[in-house]
Design a protein around this motif. Structure first.
Motif, PDB file in Angstrom:
ATOM      1  N   LEU A  78       0.834  -1.206   0.000  1.00  0.00           N
ATOM      2  CA  LEU A  78       0.000   0.000   0.000  1.00  0.00           C
ATOM      3  C   LEU A  78       0.866   1.253   0.000  1.00  0.00           C
ATOM      4  N   ALA A  79       1.905   1.249   0.846  1.00  0.00           N
ATOM      5  CA  ALA A  79       2.802   2.405   0.887  1.00  0.00           C
ATOM      6  C   ALA A  79       3.519   2.596  -0.451  1.00  0.00           C
ATOM      7  N   GLN A  80       3.922   1.493  -1.083  1.00  0.00           N
ATOM      8  CA  GLN A  80       4.587   1.591  -2.380  1.00  0.00           C
ATOM      9  C   GLN A  80       3.633   2.082  -3.458  1.00  0.00           C
ATOM     10  N   TYR A  81       2.375   1.660  -3.368  1.00  0.00           N
ATOM     11  CA  TYR A  81       1.366   2.139  -4.328  1.00  0.00           C
ATOM     12  C   TYR A  81       1.147   3.642  -4.167  1.00  0.00           C
ATOM     13  N   GLU A  82       1.003   4.092  -2.916  1.00  0.00           N
ATOM     14  CA  GLU A  82       0.801   5.518  -2.680  1.00  0.00           C
ATOM     15  C   GLU A  82       2.026   6.325  -3.118  1.00  0.00           C
ATOM     16  N   LYS A  83       3.211   5.779  -2.896  1.00  0.00           N
ATOM     17  CA  LYS A  83       4.423   6.455  -3.356  1.00  0.00           C
ATOM     18  C   LYS A  83       4.446   6.549  -4.881  1.00  0.00           C
ATOM     19  N   ALA A  84       4.016   5.468  -5.557  1.00  0.00           N
ATOM     20  CA  ALA A  84       3.961   5.492  -7.022  1.00  0.00           C
ATOM     21  C   ALA A  84       2.995   6.565  -7.513  1.00  0.00           C
ATOM     22  N   ILE A  85       1.860   6.717  -6.824  1.00  0.00           N
ATOM     23  CA  ILE A  85       0.880   7.746  -7.182  1.00  0.00           C
ATOM     24  C   ILE A  85       1.503   9.137  -7.018  1.00  0.00           C
ATOM     25  N   GLN A  86       2.164   9.353  -5.893  1.00  0.00           N
ATOM     26  CA  GLN A  86       2.743  10.668  -5.627  1.00  0.00           C
ATOM     27  C   GLN A  86       3.872  10.988  -6.592  1.00  0.00           C
ATOM     28  N   ALA A  87       4.710   9.980  -6.897  1.00  0.00           N
ATOM     29  CA  ALA A  87       5.795  10.202  -7.853  1.00  0.00           C
ATOM     30  C   ALA A  87       5.234  10.502  -9.244  1.00  0.00           C
ATOM     31  N   ALA A  88       4.164   9.800  -9.621  1.00  0.00           N
ATOM     32  CA  ALA A  88       3.542  10.047 -10.922  1.00  0.00           C
ATOM     33  C   ALA A  88       2.926  11.439 -10.972  1.00  0.00           C
ATOM     34  N   PHE A  89       2.323  11.859  -9.852  1.00  0.00           N
ATOM     35  CA  PHE A  89       1.735  13.210  -9.798  1.00  0.00           C
ATOM     36  C   PHE A  89       2.816  14.270 -10.012  1.00  0.00           C
ATOM     37  N   ARG A  90       3.937  14.098  -9.320  1.00  0.00           N
ATOM     38  CA  ARG A  90       5.023  15.066  -9.491  1.00  0.00           C
ATOM     39  C   ARG A  90       5.562  15.038 -10.920  1.00  0.00           C
ATOM     40  N   ASP A  91       5.645  13.846 -11.493  1.00  0.00           N
ATOM     41  CA  ASP A  91       6.116  13.697 -12.863  1.00  0.00           C
ATOM     42  C   ASP A  91       5.268  14.540 -13.815  1.00  0.00           C
ATOM     43  N   VAL A  92       3.940  14.409 -13.674  1.00  0.00           N
ATOM     44  CA  VAL A  92       3.034  15.184 -14.523  1.00  0.00           C
ATOM     45  C   VAL A  92       3.133  16.670 -14.208  1.00  0.00           C
ATOM     46  N   ALA A  93       3.178  17.007 -12.910  1.00  0.00           N
ATOM     47  CA  ALA A  93       3.225  18.415 -12.518  1.00  0.00           C
ATOM     48  C   ALA A  93       4.480  19.102 -13.057  1.00  0.00           C
ATOM     49  N   ASP A  94       5.617  18.407 -13.015  1.00  0.00           N
ATOM     50  CA  ASP A  94       6.849  18.983 -13.546  1.00  0.00           C
ATOM     51  C   ASP A  94       6.732  19.263 -15.044  1.00  0.00           C
ATOM     52  N   ALA A  95       6.169  18.300 -15.763  1.00  0.00           N
ATOM     53  CA  ALA A  95       6.024  18.484 -17.212  1.00  0.00           C
ATOM     54  C   ALA A  95       5.039  19.605 -17.528  1.00  0.00           C
ATOM     55  N   LEU A  96       3.973  19.727 -16.734  1.00  0.00           N
ATOM     56  CA  LEU A  96       3.006  20.810 -16.955  1.00  0.00           C
ATOM     57  C   LEU A  96       3.620  22.167 -16.633  1.00  0.00           C
TER      58      LEU A  96
END
Length: 458
Positions: A361-379
């Motif tokens: 669960l913690a790894q899944y939430e970390k993956a979500i947060q890392a993906a969010f930052r990935d998109v936010a950086d590109a935007l």
């Protein structure tokens, strides 16, 4: 024989009726991120997940390279082999739910009551020890293997998306290298001519030695830049070759300037929907579902295990009468194993499974947060690179006009040679900055495409 089939049918029916599962009900966790992306905007266009890479990248040469990488890249090949291995593991676990029937043949020789040795031939069918899965232990393990298999598939998709973006970025870098090399070579020729003219003026007493030394410094600086760019192009070609899985000729040319390349714009969408479609996030979720199913298997271990072993066949003392006059016989052996004392092994396994789920669960939430930052950086890049590129273009235009004016002023004796050299230096830097900014903007668009979940479908 009919008795074995009857017992098997009864056991299967009992399993279907009485079978249960101790797997906790799975609910997708709430994404631990904001409800909207910063700098998201409301851009029109097809979502990244609906654009395969052939639609997003329109240059024919780039698409050819991406296809080559998908066929030859070793990282992607490893991901595919991991899928095959996980599929085989899942097939093994699924086979555990069904009985195994074997053909058994035997020849035995032993003394009878009269102490006379006799030979007995037998043949039949045997049902190996088959666990009747009343409490869902085997099915839980099969569910674990299934979701691990699905996770490896998503891992392969994530590897492909990363590979596609990496090839595109490497190709764009080589394109920018070619532009910068051409610009530097032209600048070097101009500075070489300026140095030649300055030396002539110095030899004829029309200028000072300091002008000659300044011109020489500017000329050598251009040579330094040329060597750096040649090395950078070689490194970029090496990186491209590694991604393609095949050598790239040293004389390879992209042949397209960065200002001629256009990539589609993409809508950002809602984070909860967009991120759930990314392969790496879906991979983490499948791992979480597998960890959840593992709890069911650990819970079922506390309950009895019921297994069935059976055999049926014919036996005869003469081989030629085995199938005609042989004696028929069968055995059916149900067995029940109930754990009473295991020194806390089952309890520890259950606790380990629960901790494993929390870890997943913690790894899944970390993956979500890392993906969010990935998109936010590109935007953030998309929101600012347009203004930066426009400003850099105006800087290059202004420096070009300044250089022309400085040259006219110098030729008419109004300005010093130092002013002309400074204008040359500033123009070269502005032109380099323009190419580098165009490259950064294009690579950011590629990054946005990948971060929004594009690139893993054909």
């Amino acid at each position: 024989m009919n008795s074995i089939l009857r017992w098997t049918a009864v056991a299967a029916a009992a399993l279907a009726v009485a079978g249960c599962s101790f797997i906790p009900t799975y609910e997708r966790p709430v994404a631990p991120v904001a409800n909207s992306f910063p700098y998201g905007g409301a851009n029109a266009g097809a979502p990244a997940t609906e654009l395969n890479w052939r639609q997003f990248f329109t240059d024919a040469h780039l698409r050819e390279l991406i296809a080559m990488a998908l066929a030859n890249n070793r990282d992607l090949r490893i991901a595919v082999l991991n899928i095959q291995q996980a599929r085989a593991t899942y097939d093994i676990r699924r086979a555990d739910q069904l009985p195994t029937v074997n053909v058994q043949g035997q020849i035995s020789r032993a003394p009878n009551i009269a102490n006379i040795e006799s030979t007995t031939y037998s043949v039949g069918l045997g049902l190996a020890s088959w666990e009747i899965d009343f409490f869902g232990r085997v099915r839980s393990l099969s569910e674990v293997a299934l979701n691990q298999y699905l996770a490896t598939e998503e891992g392969r998709n994530a590897a492909q998306a990363t590979l596609v973006a990496s090839v595109a970025n490497a190709w764009l870098a080589v394109a920018a290298d070619e532009e910068l090399l051409t610009l530097t070579q032209d600048t070097l020729k101009t500075r070489e001519e300026s140095l030649r003219l300055t030396r002539l003026r110095f030899e004829n007493g029309a200028s000072s030695e300091i002008d000659t030394r300044q011109a020489q410094s500017l000329y050598e600086s251009a040579r330094v830049t040329l060597a750096q760019l040649q090395r950078q192009r070689a490194l970029d070609l090496n990186a491209l070759a590694l991604l393609l899985g095949t050598p790239v000729p040293t004389d390879y040319r992209v042949g397209v300037a960065t200002d001629q390349l256009q990539l589609p714009d993409l809508p950002a969408g809602v984070p909860a929907e967009v991120l759930a479609k990314r392969p790496d996030v879906r991979q983490a979720e499948q791992v979480l579902i597998a960890a959840n199913a593992n709890i069911g298997a650990a819970r079922a271990a506390f309950f009895p295990r019921i297994s069935l072993t059976a055999a049926a066949g014919v036996a005869s003392s003469e081989l030629n009468n085995l199938f005609q006059g042989g004696a028929f016989g069968y055995t059916v052996t149900p067995a029940l194993v109930l754990p009473i004392f295991d020194a806390g092994r089952n309890t520890a396994n259950l606790e380990s499974a629960k901790v494993g789920r929390e870890l997943a669960l913690a790894q899944y939430e970390k993956a979500i947060q890392a993906a969010f930052r990935d998109v936010a950086d590109a935007l953030a890049g998309r929101a600012t690179y347009g203004d930066q590129l426009a400003a850099q273009a105006r800087v290059a235009e202004a420096e070009g006009a300044r250089y022309r004016l400085a040259r006219l002023r110098y030729e008419n004796g109004v300005a010093s040679y130092l002013d002309l050299l400074d204008a040359q230096r500033s123009l070269f830097a502005a032109q380099q900055g323009l190419v580098q900014t165009r490259l950064a903007r294009l690579q950011n668009q590629v990054q946005l495409y990948r971060s929004l979940g594009g690139g893993w479908t054909e």
